[in-house]
Motif scaffolding. Structure first.
Motif, PDB file in Angstrom:
ATOM      1  N   SER A   1       0.817  -1.221   0.000  1.00  0.00           N
ATOM      2  CA  SER A   1       0.000   0.000   0.000  1.00  0.00           C
ATOM      3  C   SER A   1       0.850   1.271   0.000  1.00  0.00           C
ATOM      4  O   SER A   1       0.346   2.344  -0.314  1.00  0.00           O
ATOM      5  CB  SER A   1      -0.966   0.013   1.198  1.00  0.00           C
ATOM      6  N   LYS A   2       2.132   1.141   0.358  1.00  0.00           N
ATOM      7  CA  LYS A   2       3.037   2.304   0.353  1.00  0.00           C
ATOM      8  C   LYS A   2       3.532   2.659  -1.031  1.00  0.00           C
ATOM      9  O   LYS A   2       4.018   3.764  -1.256  1.00  0.00           O
ATOM     10  CB  LYS A   2       4.285   2.015   1.209  1.00  0.00           C
ATOM     11  N   LYS A   3       3.449   1.715  -1.962  1.00  0.00           N
ATOM     12  CA  LYS A   3       4.006   1.938  -3.298  1.00  0.00           C
ATOM     13  C   LYS A   3       3.216   2.987  -4.065  1.00  0.00           C
ATOM     14  O   LYS A   3       2.025   3.203  -3.834  1.00  0.00           O
ATOM     15  CB  LYS A   3       4.050   0.624  -4.066  1.00  0.00           C
TER      16      LYS A   3
ATOM     17  N   ASN B   1       6.335   0.755  10.718  1.00  0.00           N
ATOM     18  CA  ASN B   1       6.917   2.004  11.213  1.00  0.00           C
ATOM     19  C   ASN B   1       7.026   3.043  10.093  1.00  0.00           C
ATOM     20  O   ASN B   1       7.702   2.836   9.096  1.00  0.00           O
ATOM     21  CB  ASN B   1       8.299   1.711  11.813  1.00  0.00           C
ATOM     22  N   GLY B   2       6.293   4.164  10.259  1.00  0.00           N
ATOM     23  CA  GLY B   2       6.355   5.266   9.298  1.00  0.00           C
ATOM     24  C   GLY B   2       5.618   5.045   7.989  1.00  0.00           C
ATOM     25  O   GLY B   2       5.697   5.883   7.093  1.00  0.00           O
ATOM     26  N   TRP B   3       4.863   3.966   7.863  1.00  0.00           N
ATOM     27  CA  TRP B   3       4.234   3.637   6.588  1.00  0.00           C
ATOM     28  C   TRP B   3       2.961   4.419   6.282  1.00  0.00           C
ATOM     29  O   TRP B   3       2.558   4.514   5.129  1.00  0.00           O
ATOM     30  CB  TRP B   3       3.885   2.149   6.526  1.00  0.00           C
ATOM     31  N   PHE B   4       2.278   4.932   7.278  1.00  0.00           N
ATOM     32  CA  PHE B   4       0.927   5.459   7.064  1.00  0.00           C
ATOM     33  C   PHE B   4       0.824   6.958   7.281  1.00  0.00           C
ATOM     34  O   PHE B   4      -0.183   7.456   7.778  1.00  0.00           O
ATOM     35  CB  PHE B   4      -0.076   4.721   7.965  1.00  0.00           C
ATOM     36  N   ASN B   5       1.821   7.692   6.864  1.00  0.00           N
ATOM     37  CA  ASN B   5       1.843   9.137   7.044  1.00  0.00           C
ATOM     38  C   ASN B   5       0.549   9.768   6.528  1.00  0.00           C
ATOM     39  O   ASN B   5       0.226   9.669   5.346  1.00  0.00           O
ATOM     40  CB  ASN B   5       3.056   9.740   6.336  1.00  0.00           C
ATOM     41  N   GLU B   6      -0.191  10.391   7.445  1.00  0.00           N
ATOM     42  CA  GLU B   6      -1.441  11.102   7.158  1.00  0.00           C
ATOM     43  C   GLU B   6      -2.570  10.215   6.631  1.00  0.00           C
ATOM     44  O   GLU B   6      -3.543  10.712   6.071  1.00  0.00           O
ATOM     45  CB  GLU B   6      -1.190  12.275   6.202  1.00  0.00           C
ATOM     46  N   LYS B   7      -2.469   8.907   6.812  1.00  0.00           N
ATOM     47  CA  LYS B   7      -3.560   8.008   6.415  1.00  0.00           C
ATOM     48  C   LYS B   7      -4.474   7.762   7.616  1.00  0.00           C
ATOM     49  O   LYS B   7      -4.104   7.997   8.763  1.00  0.00           O
ATOM     50  CB  LYS B   7      -3.011   6.689   5.883  1.00  0.00           C
ATOM     51  N   HIS B   8      -5.654   7.297   7.325  1.00  0.00           N
ATOM     52  CA  HIS B   8      -6.645   6.993   8.356  1.00  0.00           C
ATOM     53  C   HIS B   8      -6.802   5.482   8.432  1.00  0.00           C
ATOM     54  O   HIS B   8      -7.140   4.843   7.436  1.00  0.00           O
ATOM     55  CB  HIS B   8      -7.971   7.677   8.032  1.00  0.00           C
ATOM     56  N   ILE B   9      -6.544   4.926   9.602  1.00  0.00           N
ATOM     57  CA  ILE B   9      -6.566   3.482   9.805  1.00  0.00           C
ATOM     58  C   ILE B   9      -7.780   3.128  10.643  1.00  0.00           C
ATOM     59  O   ILE B   9      -7.998   3.705  11.714  1.00  0.00           O
ATOM     60  CB  ILE B   9      -5.297   2.998  10.553  1.00  0.00           C
ATOM     61  N   HIS B  10      -8.575   2.181  10.169  1.00  0.00           N
ATOM     62  CA  HIS B  10      -9.721   1.710  10.954  1.00  0.00           C
ATOM     63  C   HIS B  10      -9.629   0.196  11.126  1.00  0.00           C
ATOM     64  O   HIS B  10      -9.557  -0.539  10.152  1.00  0.00           O
ATOM     65  CB  HIS B  10     -11.047   2.075  10.290  1.00  0.00           C
ATOM     66  N   PHE B  11      -9.612  -0.231  12.387  1.00  0.00           N
ATOM     67  CA  PHE B  11      -9.655  -1.642  12.744  1.00  0.00           C
ATOM     68  C   PHE B  11     -11.114  -2.014  12.994  1.00  0.00           C
ATOM     69  O   PHE B  11     -11.690  -1.605  13.998  1.00  0.00           O
ATOM     70  CB  PHE B  11      -8.857  -1.916  14.023  1.00  0.00           C
ATOM     71  N   SER B  12     -11.703  -2.769  12.105  1.00  0.00           N
ATOM     72  CA  SER B  12     -13.054  -3.268  12.326  1.00  0.00           C
ATOM     73  C   SER B  12     -12.907  -4.628  12.998  1.00  0.00           C
ATOM     74  O   SER B  12     -13.019  -5.679  12.369  1.00  0.00           O
ATOM     75  CB  SER B  12     -13.819  -3.379  11.007  1.00  0.00           C
ATOM     76  N   SER B  13     -12.617  -4.571  14.296  1.00  0.00           N
ATOM     77  CA  SER B  13     -12.276  -5.761  15.074  1.00  0.00           C
ATOM     78  C   SER B  13     -12.763  -5.594  16.502  1.00  0.00           C
ATOM     79  O   SER B  13     -12.722  -4.487  17.046  1.00  0.00           O
ATOM     80  CB  SER B  13     -10.746  -5.949  15.122  1.00  0.00           C
ATOM     81  N   CYS B  14     -13.176  -6.690  17.112  1.00  0.00           N
ATOM     82  CA  CYS B  14     -13.590  -6.652  18.511  1.00  0.00           C
ATOM     83  C   CYS B  14     -12.439  -6.186  19.398  1.00  0.00           C
ATOM     84  O   CYS B  14     -11.297  -6.621  19.223  1.00  0.00           O
ATOM     85  CB  CYS B  14     -14.008  -8.041  18.992  1.00  0.00           C
ATOM     86  N   ALA B  15     -12.748  -5.311  20.327  1.00  0.00           N
ATOM     87  CA  ALA B  15     -11.918  -4.967  21.489  1.00  0.00           C
ATOM     88  C   ALA B  15     -10.576  -4.293  21.228  1.00  0.00           C
ATOM     89  O   ALA B  15      -9.864  -3.994  22.175  1.00  0.00           O
ATOM     90  CB  ALA B  15     -11.700  -6.213  22.356  1.00  0.00           C
TER      91      ALA B  15
END
Length: 186
Positions: free
Chosen positions: A58-60, A98-112
């Protein structure tokens, strides 16, 4: 509200050992694309190596414009599970990315996964994400899918995550509270 994000990079784990079961986030992504013109890439993984490999991909350059990373897996307060006995801690995943998601929005659709906000804060800090969200409670697949679609669609409209969080809390209060939604942002 400014429409700045309109592409989702989605990765989903195995939900069930029974291969006849058809639970998937793919239909939600298709609906978002058809109704709200939100493009997506969808991949399914069942190993940690597969997950980290797709996140690295996804970084490419061709995929850098996908600024919403949607991760749908079984989860606990400590980790996410790709398939039975194949899991990675939130901390280890952050360290791998480490450092891969600069200014991205991460959503974990996972319990707990949001039960300990310090883990999400660590993930945000280490990966450089603009925001990290997830659920604090054991979640129902259908109800979380509804909330996920609202969240993903609204991420394309809001540039200020505090405003988005307040919107979700007021307009979707029942699911926000029932799922224990938690968003970490600046």
């Amino acid at each position: 509200m400014i429409g700045v994000k309109n592409k989702i990079f989605a990765i989903e784990g195995e939900w069930n050992d029974n291969l006849r079961k058809k639970e998937t986030i793919k239909s939600s992504l298709t609906l978002l694309e058809e109704v709200s013109n939100i493009n997506h890439i969808y991949r399914k993984v069942n190993t940690v190596v597969g997950l980290v490999g797709y996140l690295k991909e996804s970084k490419k350059m061709p995929y850098q414009e996908y600024d919403i990373i949607f991760l749908a897996f079984h989860g606990t307060r400590y980790d996410i599970e790709m398939s039975k006995n194949n899991y990675i801690s939130i901390k280890d995943l952050a360290d791998n990315c480490n450092g891969w998601f600069n200014e991205k929005h991460i959503h974990f659709s996972s319990c707990a996964v949001g039960l300990d906000p310090k883990r999400l804060e660590y993930f945000k800090e280490v990966t450089g994400a603009a925001s990290v969200s997830g659920y604090k409670k054991t979640i129902d697949f259908f109800e979380s899918s509804i909330f996920d679609m609202v969240l993903l669609q609204k991420l394309t409209e809001y540039s200020r995550m505090g405003s988005l969080d307040n919107y979700l809390k007021s307009k979707f209060k029942y699911l926000y509270n029932k799922l224990g939604f938690k968003m970490i942002y600046n």
